[in-house]
Design an enzyme around this catalytic site. Structure first.
Site, PDB file in Angstrom:
ATOM      1  CB  CYS A   2       4.298   6.639  16.374  1.00 46.08           C
ATOM      2  SG  CYS A   2       2.586   6.682  16.993  1.00 46.08           S
ATOM      3  NE  ARG A  27       7.837   6.216  11.626  1.00 41.51           N
ATOM      4  CZ  ARG A  27       8.123   5.425  11.116  1.00 41.51           C
ATOM      5  NH1 ARG A  27       8.996   5.325   9.822  1.00 41.51           N
ATOM      6  NH2 ARG A  27       7.999   4.121  11.588  1.00 41.51           N
ATOM      7  CD1 TRP A  75      -2.050   7.689  11.780  1.00 37.56           C
ATOM      8  CD2 TRP A  75      -1.974   5.536  12.892  1.00 37.56           C
ATOM      9  NE1 TRP A  75      -2.933   6.762  11.088  1.00 37.56           N
ATOM     10  CE2 TRP A  75      -2.983   5.654  11.981  1.00 37.56           C
ATOM     11  CE3 TRP A  75      -1.880   4.531  13.716  1.00 37.56           C
ATOM     12  CZ2 TRP A  75      -3.697   4.621  11.773  1.00 37.56           C
ATOM     13  CZ3 TRP A  75      -2.591   3.440  13.254  1.00 37.56           C
ATOM     14  CH2 TRP A  75      -3.683   3.285  12.325  1.00 37.56           C
ATOM     15  CG  ASN A 101       6.675   3.306  15.807  1.00 38.49           C
ATOM     16  OD1 ASN A 101       5.282   3.003  15.617  1.00 38.49           O
ATOM     17  ND2 ASN A 101       7.581   3.221  14.972  1.00 38.49           N
ATOM     18  N   GLY A 102       4.687   1.649  18.323  1.00 37.37           N
ATOM     19  CA  GLY A 102       4.500   0.278  18.176  1.00 37.37           C
ATOM     20  C   GLY A 102       3.116  -0.116  19.229  1.00 37.37           C
ATOM     21  CD  GLU A 489      -1.797   3.110  -6.373  1.00 37.79           C
ATOM     22  OE1 GLU A 489      -2.162   2.363  -5.833  1.00 37.79           O
ATOM     23  OE2 GLU A 489      -1.085   4.095  -6.116  1.00 37.79           O
ATOM     24  CE  LYS A 493      -2.237   6.795  -4.077  1.00 37.97           C
ATOM     25  NZ  LYS A 493      -1.192   5.748  -3.955  1.00 37.97           N
ATOM     26  CD  GLU A 496      -3.601   7.005  -0.549  1.00 37.51           C
ATOM     27  OE1 GLU A 496      -3.373   6.695   0.522  1.00 37.51           O
ATOM     28  OE2 GLU A 496      -3.060   6.561  -1.388  1.00 37.51           O
ATOM     29  CG  HIS A 512     -20.143 -10.178 -14.111  1.00 34.67           C
ATOM     30  ND1 HIS A 512     -21.118 -11.264 -14.663  1.00 34.67           N
ATOM     31  CD2 HIS A 512     -19.199 -10.163 -14.892  1.00 34.67           C
ATOM     32  CE1 HIS A 512     -20.537 -11.554 -15.837  1.00 34.67           C
ATOM     33  NE2 HIS A 512     -19.315 -11.026 -16.080  1.00 34.67           N
ATOM     34  CE  LYS A 611       5.370   7.608   1.650  1.00 28.71           C
ATOM     35  NZ  LYS A 611       4.214   7.225   0.880  1.00 28.71           N
TER      36      LYS A 611
HETATM   37  C1  F6R Z   1      -1.402   4.387  -0.597  1.00 25.46           C
HETATM   38  C2  F6R Z   1      -0.054   4.187   0.397  1.00 25.46           C
HETATM   39  C3  F6R Z   1      -0.408   2.651   1.042  1.00 25.46           C
HETATM   40  C4  F6R Z   1       0.939   1.688   1.024  1.00 25.46           C
HETATM   41  C5  F6R Z   1       1.068   0.762   2.266  1.00 25.46           C
HETATM   42  C6  F6R Z   1       1.939  -0.234   2.137  1.00 25.46           C
HETATM   43  O1  F6R Z   1      -0.714   5.486  -1.083  1.00 25.46           O
HETATM   44  O2  F6R Z   1       0.727   4.553   0.369  1.00 25.46           O
HETATM   45  O3  F6R Z   1      -1.415   1.962   0.653  1.00 25.46           O
HETATM   46  O4  F6R Z   1       1.258   1.187  -0.047  1.00 25.46           O
HETATM   47  O5  F6R Z   1       0.728   1.007   3.302  1.00 25.46           O
HETATM   48  O6  F6R Z   1       3.120   0.320   2.606  1.00 25.46           O
HETATM   49  P1  F6R Z   1       4.549  -0.019   2.258  1.00 25.46           P
HETATM   50  O7  F6R Z   1       4.654   0.027   0.601  1.00 25.46           O
HETATM   51  O8  F6R Z   1       5.552   1.017   2.800  1.00 25.46           O
HETATM   52  O9  F6R Z   1       4.650  -1.244   2.701  1.00 25.46           O
END
Ligand code: F6R
Length: 616
Positions: A2, A27, A75, A101-102, A489, A493, A496, A512, A611
């Site tokens: 948010c 956000r 969000w 936000n929260g 990773e 990617k 998501e 395994h 994010k």
């Molecule tokens: C994936 C992504 C998330 C963040 C995670 C932690 O692309 O962006 O998995 O890495 O939410 O976020 P931060 O780094 O802001 O603590």
């Protein structure tokens, strides 16, 4: 999660709020809304499901005047994303509007208490409960708005960043924070800006005040800003000058922020290393170590806490720290760490990694570590965010604002800082000679140029390859050693942004269990560069080919043997094994991006994600 924006001053609030929401859309983008207060004590609220562009269409042609306003991009946590649940929420009296936000954890109890007093609710959100609670203290108990906000917040359990406007006091915003970020920008001539981070404010002013937990800001247009706590005690104002390049907040000709951020990585990593490598006659000089060397060098253990992509960077950090500094290092999901009873000693150093610096679980893990007496080192990107403000020292990654929801440049920035940290600690502890460190640093400084050349060379190839993966339902990613976290990773990617199920495994773990999944329909992306693990990984590739799996191999240039074995190869320049993640991650970022584009997905706004994860 948010985003909140507010403005009170001498200009029309609406365009400032809309531009601000666009900057904060990363956000959350389930719904958007705005409340505008006009000098004639009018309160106009417009809100809609969807993105900020939908809000603009919805509000078009309606009265948009008013030089005070608050706005929100959501969000969803409580209640599905629809118009009723969109913020701002207006209280029963119709006077008060609030954005939040929260999470208000005790909202159900508060809601039933307020219902018993005759309050009716239009949404299923926790935020509306807070709006009605403030209204109750203000209208039913006759407290002035500030005292009503304080009284309401004293009864609330949970996290909040809120902004409140009152149509009867049209030239003022009241804002408060606990565990969710909020920053006030002090403009010229008594204008005030408010936002979840500095990005919507920076084009108006660089003078910012980051609110701390339990603080309430009173922003009167044309007047002086004040901060008080929940007991109305004044709090000293701490004004910081924030530097941010506005062009970093634009797409700069790229179709998506994610692609722009992938291509920015050479510059970002140069920025990350600037002033730190080959400085002051030393191969490396991290100021965070200069001032806190005793705690860092004498640590009996490093404990890395992080989430998501930052956790993957942490997995690489563990290997780097153990390899170069020879200090036992563990890596923990912050969300798990905070809820068990971990053994943390005062001689431990906890390293918190977070791009946003606001991730609720990482922040809580930092607080737990502090309670247990550990020394806290932060590795963050967002300058002035909560984690750097709650750590003993740390190192910014300085890769600039990351807007694409899928993290790319922050990951390589984090790995770069972790490499510099491990090499510096190794030198200082004597586990690495100055000559070895100098050579490693010289290799590190080659990386931005190598990424630049690689990006330009492989992008068209990966774009073609992505078309083949568009129809895949599952993809396996494999890597070993330093490249195992890269496999995780790469899989994250892909999931998501393209919504294709993907899993990363250490290559040797295949036999395994996961190898049972392999058949002709299963693409397997293998990081098979020429390093100490090469022969082992090659055997793993053979095992997959024997089961008719389709192998896309990330290889080292000139490796014809892997070319004969794999269905597709993406060849990369050779770099020392400990720096490989900085290179091998590049094709995987591009692959995820192009697959998502081929599938017509909204790359910068993947579904269900936001994010900055400021809720648990
Ligand atoms: C994936 C992504 C998330 C963040 C995670 C932690 O692309 O962006 O998995 O890495 O939410 O976020 P931060 O780094 O802001 O603590």
């Amino acid at each position: 999660m948010c985003g909140i924006v507010g403005y009170v001053g001498n200009n029309d609030a609406y365009p400032i709020l809309i531009n601000g929401l666009k900057r904060l859309e990363y956000r959350g983008y389930d719904s958007a809304g705005v409340a505008l207060v006009g000098d004639g004590c009018t309160l106009n609220v417009y809100k809609t499901k969807g993105k900020v562009a939908d809000l603009e269409a919805h509000a078009s042609g309606k009265p948009l005047g008013g030089s005070t306003g608050i706005a929100h991009t959501r969000w969803a946590t409580h209640g599905e994303p629809n118009e009723a649940n969109a913020h701002p929420h207006v209280s029963q009296s119709g006077n008060i509007a609030i954005v939040h936000n929260g999470i208000i954890e005790n909202y159900a109890t508060l809601r039933s208490q307020l219902s018993a007093k005759g309050y009716q609710f239009k949404s299923s959100t926790d935020t509306e409960v807070l709006a009605q609670l403030i209204d109750y203290f203000n209208t039913a108990l006759d407290l002035p708005l500030l005292q009503a906000v304080q009284a309401a917040l004293r009864r609330v359990i949970g996290a909040y960043a809120i902004a409140v406007v009152d149509s009867r006091a049209p030239r003022r915003i009241i804002a408060a924070r606990k565990s969710s970020p909020l920053v006030v920008g002090i403009g010229n001539e008594g204008d005030f800006y408010l936002a979840s981070d500095a990005s919507p404010i920076i084009e108006y002013t660089d003078r910012m005040v980051y609110l701390n937990d339990g603080e309430i800001a009173i922003l009167p247009a044309g007047g002086e800003m004040e901060i008080v706590n929940l007991d109305n005690k004044p709090v000293e104002l701490n004004v910081t000058r924030v530097e941010m390049n506005i062009s970093q907040l634009e797409k700069g000709g790229f179709p998506h922020f994610m692609l722009k951020e992938i291509f920015e990585q050479p510059d970002c990593l140069n920025d990350c290393m600037r002033g730190r490598v080959n400085a002051q006659g030393q191969p490396l000089a991290l100021s965070s170590l200069r001032f806190h060397s005793k705690r860092m060098l004498n640590a009996s253990r490093y404990i890395i806490v992080a989430c998501g992509t930052s956790w993957h960077a942490g997995l690489i950090g563990k290997q780097l720290l153990e390899n170069f500094a020879q200090v036992p290092t563990s890596i923990e999901y912050a969300s798990e760490f905070r809820y068990r009873n971990p053994v943390i000693n005062p001689s431990d150093v906890v390293i918190a990694i977070s791009q946003s610096g606001e991730t609720a679980d990482t922040l809580a893990a930092v607080e737990l570590a502090r309670e247990k007496g550990a020394f806290i080192y932060g590795i963050c990107n967002s300058v002035g965010s909560s984690i750097p403000r709650n750590t003993d020292t740390g190192c910014y990654i300085h890769v600039g604002p990351e807007i694409g929801v899928a993290s790319t440049k922050a990951f390589t920035g984090q790995v770069t800082v972790l490499a510099m940290l491990a090499l510096s600690l190794g030198m200082a502890r004597g586990t690495l000679s100055h000559d070895e460190a100098r050579q490693a640093v010289s290799q590190l400084t080659r990386i931005p140029g190598i990424i630049k050349e690689t990006l330009e060379r492989i992008n068209p190839q990966v774009e073609q390859l992505a078309k083949m993966l568009t129809y895949a339902r599952n993809v396996i990613y494999l890597g070993r050693g330093y490249n195992y976290p890269v496999a995780l990773e790469g899989a994250l990617k892909l999931k998501e942004i393209s919504y294709i199920h993907a899993e990363g495994y250490p290559a040797a773990e295949m036999k395994h269990g996961p190898i049972a999944l392999v058949d002709e329909d299963m693409p397997v992306v293998v990081i098979a560069t020429r390093n100490a693990m090469y022969d082992k990984v090659r055997s793993n590739v053979q095992e997959i080919k024997a089961r008719r799996g389709r192998v896309i191999a990330i290889t080292t240039q000139g490796d014809t043997a892997m070319g004969d074995l794999a269905d597709e190869c993406i060849a990369l320049p050779e770099v020392p094994e400990y720096l490989e993640p900085l290179i091998t991650t590049i094709p995987l970022q591009l692959l995820a991006y192009h697959v998502a584009v081929c599938k017509g997905k909204d790359v910068d706004h993947p579904r269900n994600l936001a994010k900055s994860v400021t809720v648990e």
